[in-house]
Design an enzyme around this catalytic site. Structure first.
Site, PDB file in Angstrom:
ATOM      1  N   THR A  45      39.379 -52.857-103.306  1.00 29.09           N
ATOM      2  CA  THR A  45      37.983 -53.201-104.091  1.00 29.09           C
ATOM      3  C   THR A  45      36.903 -52.853-102.999  1.00 29.09           C
ATOM      4  O   THR A  45      37.240 -52.733-101.713  1.00 29.09           O
ATOM      5  CB  THR A  45      38.115 -54.719-104.446  1.00 29.09           C
ATOM      6  OG1 THR A  45      38.429 -55.668-103.082  1.00 29.09           O
ATOM      7  CG2 THR A  45      38.653 -54.952-105.251  1.00 29.09           C
ATOM      8  N   CYS A  68      32.477 -58.247 -96.101  1.00 34.44           N
ATOM      9  CA  CYS A  68      31.879 -59.248 -96.714  1.00 34.44           C
ATOM     10  C   CYS A  68      32.006 -60.066 -97.865  1.00 34.44           C
ATOM     11  O   CYS A  68      31.824 -61.029 -98.096  1.00 34.44           O
ATOM     12  CB  CYS A  68      30.250 -58.561 -96.526  1.00 34.44           C
ATOM     13  SG  CYS A  68      28.918 -59.636 -97.325  1.00 34.44           S
ATOM     14  N   GLY A  77      36.039 -71.679 -80.774  1.00 31.36           N
ATOM     15  CA  GLY A  77      34.391 -70.987 -81.030  1.00 31.36           C
ATOM     16  C   GLY A  77      33.595 -71.688 -81.873  1.00 31.36           C
ATOM     17  O   GLY A  77      33.615 -72.060 -82.931  1.00 31.36           O
ATOM     18  N   GLY A  78      32.315 -71.977 -81.173  1.00 30.36           N
ATOM     19  CA  GLY A  78      31.355 -72.464 -81.712  1.00 30.36           C
ATOM     20  C   GLY A  78      30.229 -71.739 -82.362  1.00 30.36           C
ATOM     21  O   GLY A  78      29.087 -71.996 -82.354  1.00 30.36           O
ATOM     22  N   ILE A 117      28.909 -69.012 -85.534  1.00 27.46           N
ATOM     23  CA  ILE A 117      28.481 -69.331 -87.219  1.00 27.46           C
ATOM     24  C   ILE A 117      29.917 -69.446 -87.976  1.00 27.46           C
ATOM     25  O   ILE A 117      30.039 -70.310 -88.771  1.00 27.46           O
ATOM     26  CB  ILE A 117      27.561 -68.236 -87.562  1.00 27.46           C
ATOM     27  CG1 ILE A 117      26.288 -68.355 -86.857  1.00 27.46           C
ATOM     28  CG2 ILE A 117      27.315 -68.404 -89.255  1.00 27.46           C
ATOM     29  CD1 ILE A 117      25.098 -67.145 -87.474  1.00 27.46           C
ATOM     30  N   ILE A 118      30.648 -68.545 -87.737  1.00 23.72           N
ATOM     31  CA  ILE A 118      31.871 -68.266 -88.626  1.00 23.72           C
ATOM     32  C   ILE A 118      32.673 -69.443 -88.670  1.00 23.72           C
ATOM     33  O   ILE A 118      32.968 -70.289 -89.481  1.00 23.72           O
ATOM     34  CB  ILE A 118      32.630 -66.951 -88.541  1.00 23.72           C
ATOM     35  CG1 ILE A 118      31.807 -65.751 -88.887  1.00 23.72           C
ATOM     36  CG2 ILE A 118      34.082 -66.981 -89.223  1.00 23.72           C
ATOM     37  CD1 ILE A 118      32.388 -64.363 -88.746  1.00 23.72           C
ATOM     38  N   HIS A 126       3.425 -77.928-103.301  1.00 26.57           N
ATOM     39  CA  HIS A 126       3.687 -79.335-102.727  1.00 26.57           C
ATOM     40  C   HIS A 126       4.410 -79.822-103.923  1.00 26.57           C
ATOM     41  O   HIS A 126       3.963 -79.907-105.118  1.00 26.57           O
ATOM     42  CB  HIS A 126       2.292 -79.922-102.442  1.00 26.57           C
ATOM     43  CG  HIS A 126       2.536 -81.408-102.125  1.00 26.57           C
ATOM     44  ND1 HIS A 126       2.911 -81.695-100.730  1.00 26.57           N
ATOM     45  CD2 HIS A 126       2.466 -82.539-102.928  1.00 26.57           C
ATOM     46  CE1 HIS A 126       3.200 -83.097-100.871  1.00 26.57           C
ATOM     47  NE2 HIS A 126       2.854 -83.608-102.190  1.00 26.57           N
TER      48      HIS A 126
HETATM   49  P1  FAD Z   1      32.823 -54.063 -93.385  1.00 32.45           P
HETATM   50  O1  FAD Z   1      32.364 -55.158 -94.364  1.00 32.45           O
HETATM   51  O2  FAD Z   1      33.514 -54.906 -92.110  1.00 32.45           O
HETATM   52  O3  FAD Z   1      33.805 -53.028 -94.144  1.00 32.45           O
HETATM   53  C1  FAD Z   1      34.221 -52.239 -93.268  1.00 32.45           C
HETATM   54  C2  FAD Z   1      35.428 -51.672 -94.472  1.00 32.45           C
HETATM   55  O4  FAD Z   1      35.929 -50.687 -93.900  1.00 32.45           O
HETATM   56  C3  FAD Z   1      36.383 -52.678 -94.797  1.00 32.45           C
HETATM   57  O5  FAD Z   1      36.618 -52.984 -96.077  1.00 32.45           O
HETATM   58  C4  FAD Z   1      37.838 -51.988 -94.261  1.00 32.45           C
HETATM   59  O6  FAD Z   1      38.904 -51.841 -95.190  1.00 32.45           O
HETATM   60  C5  FAD Z   1      37.158 -50.454 -94.288  1.00 32.45           C
HETATM   61  N1  FAD Z   1      37.827 -49.502 -93.383  1.00 32.45           N
HETATM   62  C6  FAD Z   1      38.002 -49.780 -91.892  1.00 32.45           C
HETATM   63  N2  FAD Z   1      38.505 -48.938 -91.412  1.00 32.45           N
HETATM   64  C7  FAD Z   1      38.950 -47.846 -92.345  1.00 32.45           C
HETATM   65  C8  FAD Z   1      39.649 -46.744 -92.437  1.00 32.45           C
HETATM   66  N3  FAD Z   1      40.039 -46.030 -91.190  1.00 32.45           N
HETATM   67  N4  FAD Z   1      40.029 -46.015 -93.490  1.00 32.45           N
HETATM   68  C9  FAD Z   1      39.578 -46.599 -94.778  1.00 32.45           C
HETATM   69  N5  FAD Z   1      38.818 -48.084 -94.742  1.00 32.45           N
HETATM   70  C10 FAD Z   1      38.580 -48.543 -93.598  1.00 32.45           C
HETATM   71  N6  FAD Z   1      27.463 -61.744 -92.628  1.00 32.45           N
HETATM   72  C11 FAD Z   1      26.235 -61.916 -93.252  1.00 32.45           C
HETATM   73  O7  FAD Z   1      25.099 -61.272 -92.947  1.00 32.45           O
HETATM   74  N7  FAD Z   1      25.908 -63.231 -93.714  1.00 32.45           N
HETATM   75  C12 FAD Z   1      26.992 -64.088 -93.903  1.00 32.45           C
HETATM   76  O8  FAD Z   1      27.067 -65.240 -94.489  1.00 32.45           O
HETATM   77  C13 FAD Z   1      28.313 -63.747 -93.283  1.00 32.45           C
HETATM   78  N8  FAD Z   1      29.408 -64.454 -93.362  1.00 32.45           N
HETATM   79  C14 FAD Z   1      30.440 -64.022 -92.938  1.00 32.45           C
HETATM   80  C15 FAD Z   1      31.579 -64.781 -92.965  1.00 32.45           C
HETATM   81  C16 FAD Z   1      32.884 -64.389 -92.525  1.00 32.45           C
HETATM   82  C17 FAD Z   1      34.302 -65.374 -92.643  1.00 32.45           C
HETATM   83  C18 FAD Z   1      33.102 -63.218 -91.822  1.00 32.45           C
HETATM   84  C19 FAD Z   1      34.386 -62.613 -91.249  1.00 32.45           C
HETATM   85  C20 FAD Z   1      31.796 -62.329 -91.760  1.00 32.45           C
HETATM   86  C21 FAD Z   1      30.599 -62.806 -92.350  1.00 32.45           C
HETATM   87  N9  FAD Z   1      29.779 -62.151 -92.118  1.00 32.45           N
HETATM   88  C22 FAD Z   1      28.294 -62.377 -92.658  1.00 32.45           C
HETATM   89  C23 FAD Z   1      29.683 -60.550 -91.283  1.00 32.45           C
HETATM   90  C24 FAD Z   1      29.700 -59.585 -92.612  1.00 32.45           C
HETATM   91  O9  FAD Z   1      30.859 -59.768 -93.141  1.00 32.45           O
HETATM   92  C25 FAD Z   1      29.700 -58.039 -92.010  1.00 32.45           C
HETATM   93  O10 FAD Z   1      28.482 -58.064 -91.090  1.00 32.45           O
HETATM   94  C26 FAD Z   1      29.585 -57.055 -92.609  1.00 32.45           C
HETATM   95  O11 FAD Z   1      30.609 -57.320 -93.596  1.00 32.45           O
HETATM   96  C27 FAD Z   1      29.744 -55.598 -92.108  1.00 32.45           C
HETATM   97  O12 FAD Z   1      29.554 -54.671 -92.942  1.00 32.45           O
HETATM   98  P2  FAD Z   1      30.082 -53.195 -92.680  1.00 32.45           P
HETATM   99  O13 FAD Z   1      29.436 -52.350 -93.771  1.00 32.45           O
HETATM  100  O14 FAD Z   1      29.892 -52.873 -91.435  1.00 32.45           O
HETATM  101  O15 FAD Z   1      31.710 -53.178 -92.684  1.00 32.45           O
END
Ligand code: FAD
Length: 467
Positions: free
Chosen positions: A39, A44, A182-183, A185-186, A445
């Site tokens: 998907t 995220c 680890g304290g 956000i996550i 308000h």
């Molecule tokens: P990602 O979302 O990390 O996506 C990267 C994608 O690349 C992945 O689907 C992976 O499968 C794919 N990929 C990697 N290498 C390859 C490859 N070689 N070939 C093919 N596909 C590949 N951020 C917020 O702003 N708000 C929040 O509330 C928040 N909550 C979070 C909660 C949790 C539990 C976690 C773990 C993270 C949270 N984050 C949050 C952080 C947020 O998820 C990330 O900052 C964000 O997803 C980063 O986006 P990105 O586009 O860099 O890549």
């Protein structure tokens, strides 16, 4: 899978990747997006921001229902059907990933599922889950491969009772006793969920404060609200985790360390995330990746190779979805020939804990480090009519002003819905608004947002009455 030739390939379909791909397609660029997952949505949508918020919603409702007993409304003890909770979370994720697939199709962005690695500055090899390989030849590429959780060498990560955020979101069961290692956000968000569902939670943090990036006064209010929920061990570290049949025995060291190993049913390791820059064979395309896995980019998100851009978690902190989205837009627009730059004045951070903790722009800590002359004004929610009426008085709204100009340069909020409220402060910073602008903005308000206007009035010295 047959070979493909395209104007743009986006490697990684997280918020950065899909936002870049959609923006590029909207500008008429022929675009292919590659992701190892089935998907779109990346970390995220699939295992991060969204599923955690679906579970935090459940946690919030449970907590609010419990609190209502002091207002004369008593519900029975909640019972939990984990399968249904999981199904709710999965349905939220499914709805959004399905939406993304539709948007992708509508824009004619081709989605290739498989693991991509560069083989040159214009070629990417993708290996599908069936092991078949294909080559994508591109004019431009955007690397958006994100990040993954950090593992610690002295922890038995192969034991299924040791989990990371992805494991925590799977909700296989509700452990009786869980350690959040680890304290940040996550860890605190997941701790909030498990506590609401009945787990006893210990939190251990090496530094002297939870959410180390936030200001101390804000975190102090948060600490007050969680004192009955979490047993928090600050300035303490884990030195060993021994997996035994009856549980995980954790040894601590430091200021608040228990004197003997403590048994837990689960250990959630949430000590940060590492960038995936080293996993895409970027060097084959000539792209420089540093020893930690970050890829350096300029303000147009361009790497050291002219036709290759990088965005999101793997270009640096803060690792947040909304930062990735904006970087993705810039990269796509630059590829389309526009002169755009990623140069925000501020990037908001929100912990969707109960209550929420949110900050934007400079913190006091950063202002001091940068030698900025500043003043702060805080409005305690104990004086807010809306907060009192909503039993949400454990809150504080703080604005940080540049001393001479009175311009808003930062702000932080602790309290229910803090994340929703933070946008106003972000806008004030981006627009260069000063205290008078904010104070003269008429806030409805009674709202919690009024506290932002009132904090500005306090700075102005013009506060006349309390709501
Ligand atoms: P990602 O979302 O990390 O996506 C990267 C994608 O690349 C992945 O689907 C992976 O499968 C794919 N990929 C990697 N290498 C390859 C490859 N070689 N070939 C093919 N596909 C590949 N951020 C917020 O702003 N708000 C929040 O509330 C928040 N909550 C979070 C909660 C949790 C539990 C976690 C773990 C993270 C949270 N984050 C949050 C952080 C947020 O998820 C990330 O900052 C964000 O997803 C980063 O986006 P990105 O586009 O860099 O890549």
């Amino acid at each position: 899978m047959s070979d493909i030739k395209t104007q743009l390939v986006v490697l990684g379909a997280g918020p950065g990747g899909y936002s870049a791909a959609f923006r590029a397609a909207d500008m008429g660029i022929d675009t292919v997006i590659v992701d190892a997952r089935e998907t779109l949505g990346g970390v995220c949508l699939n295992v991060g921001c969204i599923p955690s918020k679906a579970l935090l919603h459940v946690a919030k409702v449970i907590q609010e229902a419990k609190h209502l007993s002091s207002h004369g409304v008593t519900f029975g003890e909640p019972t939990f059907d984990l399968d249904k909770i999981r199904a709710w979370k999965d349905s939220v994720v499914g709805q959004l990933t399905k939406g993304l697939a539709g948007m992708s199709k509508m824009r004619k962005v081709k989605h290739v599922q498989g693991y991509g690695k560069f083989t040159g500055a214009n070629t990417l090899e993708v290996e599908g889950s069936d092991g078949k390989k294909s080559t994508i030849t591109f004019d431009n590429a955007i690397i958006a491969a994100g990040s993954e959780p950090v593992n610690l060498p002295f922890i038995p990560h192969d034991d299924e009772r040791v989990i990371d955020s992805t494991g925590a979101l799977e909700m296989k069961d509700i452990p009786e006793k869980m350690l959040v290692l680890g304290g940040g956000i996550i860890g605190l968000e997941m701790g909030t969920v498990y506590h609401a569902l009945g787990s006893k939670i210990d939190v251990v943090e090496f530094l002297d404060q939870l959410m180390p990036a936030a200001d101390k006064d804000i975190v102090k209010v948060y600490m007050k609200t969680i004192k009955d929920k979490f047993n928090t061990m600050l300035e303490t570290k884990v030195t060993a985790v021994e997996a035994k049949k009856d549980g995980l025995y954790v040894t601590f060291e430091g200021k608040n360390a228990p004197d003997k190993p403590v048994r837990y049913d689960r250990v959630l390791v949430a000590v940060g995330r590492k960038p995936n820059g080293s996993l895409v064979a970027a060097e084959k395309a000539g792209v420089k990746v540093d020893e930690r896995g970050f890829i350096k980019v300029d303000k147009q998100m361009r790497t050291n190779v002219q036709n290759i851009f990088a965005i999101g978690d793997l270009v640096g902190q803060p690792m947040l979805a909304h930062k990735a989205v904006h970087e993705g837009h810039v990269a796509a627009e630059v590829i389309a020939g526009k002169k755009h730059y990623f140069d925000p004045k501020c990037i908001p951070s929100v912990a969707y804990t109960e209550p929420e903790v949110a900050w934007v722009g400079l913190t006091e800590k950063e202002a001091k480090e940068q030698g900025v002359s500043f003043e702060t004004a805080s409005f305690p929610w104990a004086a807010s009519g809306r907060a009192i009426a909503s039993a949400a008085t454990d809150g504080l709204t703080k604005l940080i002003f540049e001393k001479d100009s009175g311009r808003v340069i930062g702000g932080a909020i602790i309290g229910t819905n803090a994340g929703e409220m933070l946008g106003e402060i972000g806008l004030a910073i981006e627009m260069g608004a000063d205290a008078e602008d904010v104070a003269l903005t008429i806030h409805a308000h009674p709202t919690l947002n009024e506290s932002i206007g009132l904090a500005a009035e306090i700075f102005e010295g013009s506060i006349t009455d309390m709501p």
